[in-house]
Design a protein around this motif. Structure first.
Motif, mmCIF file in Angstrom:
data_model
loop_
_atom_site.group_PDB
_atom_site.id
_atom_site.type_symbol
_atom_site.label_atom_id
_atom_site.label_comp_id
_atom_site.label_asym_id
_atom_site.label_seq_id
_atom_site.Cartn_x
_atom_site.Cartn_y
_atom_site.Cartn_z
ATOM 1 N N GLY A 125 0.787 -1.228 0.000
ATOM 2 C CA GLY A 125 0.000 0.000 0.000
ATOM 3 C C GLY A 125 0.818 1.277 0.000
ATOM 4 O O GLY A 125 0.521 2.212 -0.743
ATOM 5 N N GLN A 126 1.883 1.343 0.845
ATOM 6 C CA GLN A 126 2.662 2.574 0.934
ATOM 7 C C GLN A 126 3.384 2.885 -0.368
ATOM 8 O O GLN A 126 3.535 4.049 -0.755
ATOM 9 C CB GLN A 126 3.659 2.510 2.099
ATOM 10 N N PHE A 127 3.817 1.836 -1.075
ATOM 11 C CA PHE A 127 4.452 2.040 -2.374
ATOM 12 C C PHE A 127 3.433 2.537 -3.396
ATOM 13 O O PHE A 127 3.735 3.430 -4.191
ATOM 14 C CB PHE A 127 5.079 0.731 -2.881
ATOM 15 N N LYS A 128 2.234 1.951 -3.396
ATOM 16 C CA LYS A 128 1.200 2.363 -4.337
ATOM 17 C C LYS A 128 0.835 3.826 -4.141
ATOM 18 O O LYS A 128 0.639 4.568 -5.117
ATOM 19 C CB LYS A 128 -0.043 1.482 -4.170
ATOM 20 N N ASP A 129 0.731 4.251 -2.877
ATOM 21 C CA ASP A 129 0.397 5.652 -2.603
ATOM 22 C C ASP A 129 1.486 6.587 -3.119
ATOM 23 O O ASP A 129 1.205 7.637 -3.700
ATOM 24 C CB ASP A 129 0.204 5.861 -1.097
ATOM 25 N N PHE A 130 2.740 6.204 -2.903
ATOM 26 C CA PHE A 130 3.860 7.022 -3.355
ATOM 27 C C PHE A 130 3.920 7.090 -4.879
ATOM 28 O O PHE A 130 4.078 8.160 -5.475
ATOM 29 C CB PHE A 130 5.171 6.456 -2.791
ATOM 30 N N PHE A 131 3.759 5.942 -5.534
ATOM 31 C CA PHE A 131 3.791 5.898 -6.999
ATOM 32 C C PHE A 131 2.582 6.611 -7.593
ATOM 33 O O PHE A 131 2.675 7.195 -8.683
ATOM 34 C CB PHE A 131 3.829 4.451 -7.494
ATOM 35 N N PHE A 132 1.444 6.560 -6.887
ATOM 36 C CA PHE A 132 0.235 7.222 -7.375
ATOM 37 C C PHE A 132 0.466 8.727 -7.498
ATOM 38 O O PHE A 132 0.092 9.349 -8.498
ATOM 39 C CB PHE A 132 -0.928 6.944 -6.416
ATOM 40 N N ILE A 133 1.117 9.301 -6.491
ATOM 41 C CA ILE A 133 1.410 10.739 -6.510
ATOM 42 C C ILE A 133 2.378 11.066 -7.647
ATOM 43 O O ILE A 133 2.181 12.031 -8.398
ATOM 44 C CB ILE A 133 1.993 11.186 -5.154
ATOM 45 N N GLN A 134 3.437 10.267 -7.791
ATOM 46 C CA GLN A 134 4.405 10.503 -8.855
ATOM 47 C C GLN A 134 3.758 10.401 -10.231
ATOM 48 O O GLN A 134 4.044 11.200 -11.128
ATOM 49 C CB GLN A 134 5.563 9.514 -8.751
ATOM 50 N N ASP A 135 2.888 9.409 -10.403
ATOM 51 C CA ASP A 135 2.261 9.210 -11.699
ATOM 52 C C ASP A 135 1.348 10.369 -12.062
ATOM 53 O O ASP A 135 1.292 10.787 -13.224
ATOM 54 C CB ASP A 135 1.464 7.899 -11.692
ATOM 55 N N LYS A 136 0.632 10.918 -11.090
ATOM 56 C CA LYS A 136 -0.269 12.024 -11.371
ATOM 57 C C LYS A 136 0.507 13.275 -11.770
ATOM 58 O O LYS A 136 0.055 14.078 -12.583
ATOM 59 C CB LYS A 136 -1.135 12.329 -10.141
ATOM 60 N N VAL A 137 1.693 13.448 -11.174
ATOM 61 C CA VAL A 137 2.520 14.606 -11.512
ATOM 62 C C VAL A 137 3.167 14.420 -12.880
ATOM 63 O O VAL A 137 3.267 15.348 -13.686
ATOM 64 C CB VAL A 137 3.598 14.829 -10.441
ATOM 65 N N ALA A 138 3.618 13.189 -13.170
ATOM 66 C CA ALA A 138 4.383 12.943 -14.395
ATOM 67 C C ALA A 138 3.512 12.727 -15.621
ATOM 68 O O ALA A 138 3.977 12.870 -16.745
ATOM 69 C CB ALA A 138 5.280 11.718 -14.208
#
Length: 422
Positions: A125-138
């Motif tokens: 879960g913690q990785f998904k949350d972190f990647f989710f933020i990065q993906d929305k920015v990128a």
């Protein structure tokens, strides 16, 4: 079930289904394998749905995102224009050109990490949350979600609108840039030319949306078996792969989009640069296409083409092979591409400044570490403590890159301000 939250009673890694095939309607899921979104919900990620905001809030969100995108493009255009768009053909480089390079490296870093984290390695879960933020920015994820919700408000069904939108975005951005700079030229009293500003705006915009164009076009070649001996499109499970409808979208939009935007446009741009590389210092080319080669040495003006090629290779692998069960093989293939990029970056050192080469290497290392951590999760035999150790390690890698990048950007800004206000 492809998403444990979508199917009632499903668990991660469990392929069994309830006899009724019931989806979690309360969270907006419906359709085959509960991969679709109900009315009032829109896709917010791979097989994930989130509730749409009210119409007025959604419209304001779309306007805000548009302003942010064009604001960022405007800053890059201004920097390229003020720097002359050229680094002297690789012989010298101003501070503004250096700032353009650092911003370009950061965009490449965000896009690269977003692409590698898209490999499904069973992230906690913690990785998904972190990647989710990065993906929305990128990526354009937030914009697509807002567009999906807006289409529902007006009684339209998105389905293939994403594909149309991605292939029309370069044209839309070109028209908007023409309107903006045309009005600017009129208000300026029709003095001078807006050609440089117009072309630079189109080039920068295309650079930002390029990964999204690749992803959406190649997604129409990603199919998955639902267990009924038929393949269905991963992006829309209601569409049967290789049917008449599917072939129509592939040959009508996807393949032409790949040929025109993914292949021909970058190829022609860099061919034009190489053809006129000896006249860059004294011609308008330096200002128009300077964003693509600013900061590179005289013999490496084409290097950004290799960066784009790396994006194409990784996105194709993730989109086409991501629907299969061979996630470890997919991760290793992406790892090999990044390892080759790292090797050639060390050997060639294409940037003029050493810090720029170091920063580019660091961005590749962060992506390599992302895939390396993912290989541990593929074993599905990690304790919660081990998961947090890997998460802290990956966060530290990203944080180190951001701090290093901010240090260099602040140094460039300080020197620009000192020259402007001695």
């Amino acid at each position: 079930c492809l998403n444990s939250e979508a199917c009632l009673g499903a668990t991660p890694g469990d392929d069994s289904h309830l006899p009724s095939g019931q989806c979690n309607h309360d969270k907006g899921y419906e359709g085959p394998l509960c991969t679709g979104c109900r009315e009032g919900y829109a896709s917010s990620g791979r097989f994930e749905c989130s509730e749409c905001p009210p119409l007025d809030v959604n419209v304001m969100r779309m306007l805000g995102l548009t302003v942010l995108v064009f604001g960022f493009v405007g800053v890059l255009v201004l920097l390229v224009r003020r720097s002359g768009g050229s680094n002297g053909g690789g012989l010298a480089m101003g501070e503004r050109c250096g700032l353009v390079v650092y911003l370009r490296i950061f965009v490449n870093y965000m896009q690269l990490v977003s692409m590698t984290s898209a490999v499904d390695m069973g992230w906690p879960g913690q990785f998904k949350d972190f990647f989710f933020i990065q993906d929305k920015v990128a990526s354009l994820g937030n914009y697509i979600h807002a567009l999906d919700c807006l289409c529902q408000d007006f009684g339209l069904k998105l389905e293939f609108i994403n594909l149309w939108l991605m292939n029309l975005l370069p044209v839309i951005f070109g028209i908007l840039a023409l309107v903006f700079w045309g009005l600017f030229w009129l208000f300026r009293g029709r003095e001078g030319s807006i050609r440089i500003e117009l072309i630079t705006t189109i080039v920068v915009s295309f650079f930002l949306i390029y990964p999204s164009i690749i992803k959406h076009n190649f997604s129409f070649f990603s199919c998955q078996d639902l267990g009924d001996d038929t393949l269905h499109l991963v992006s829309d499970m209601s569409v049967e792969c290789w049917s008449v409808e599917h072939f129509g979208w592939i040959f009508g939009i996807a393949i032409p989009g790949i040929v025109v935007w993914v292949v021909l446009t970058p190829l022609l741009a860099f061919a034009y640069i190489l053809k006129h590389k000896h006249q860059i210092e004294v011609s308008h080319i330096g200002a128009e296409l300077g964003f693509l080669y600013c900061g590179y040495g005289k013999n490496f003006l084409y290097w950004e083409a290799f960066t784009l090629l790396r994006k194409v290779a990784i996105v194709c692998l993730v989109v086409v092979l991501g629907a299969t069960e061979h996630h470890t093989i997919l991760a290793l293939l992406c790892f090999a591409i990044l390892a080759l990029s790292y090797y050639f970056q060390i050997i060639c050192k294409p940037y003029i400044e050493r810090d720029m080469n170091s920063l580019e290497l660091l961005s590749i290392i962060v992506s390599l570490m992302t895939l390396y951590c993912g290989l541990y999760f593929a074993s599905d035999d990690l304790s919660p403590a081990s998961e947090w150790i890997l998460f802290c390690f990956l966060m530290s890698c990203n944080l180190y890159f951001v701090i290093f990048w901010l240090k260099k950007v602040c140094g460039k800004l300080r020197r620009i301000l000192l020259k402007a206000c001695p």
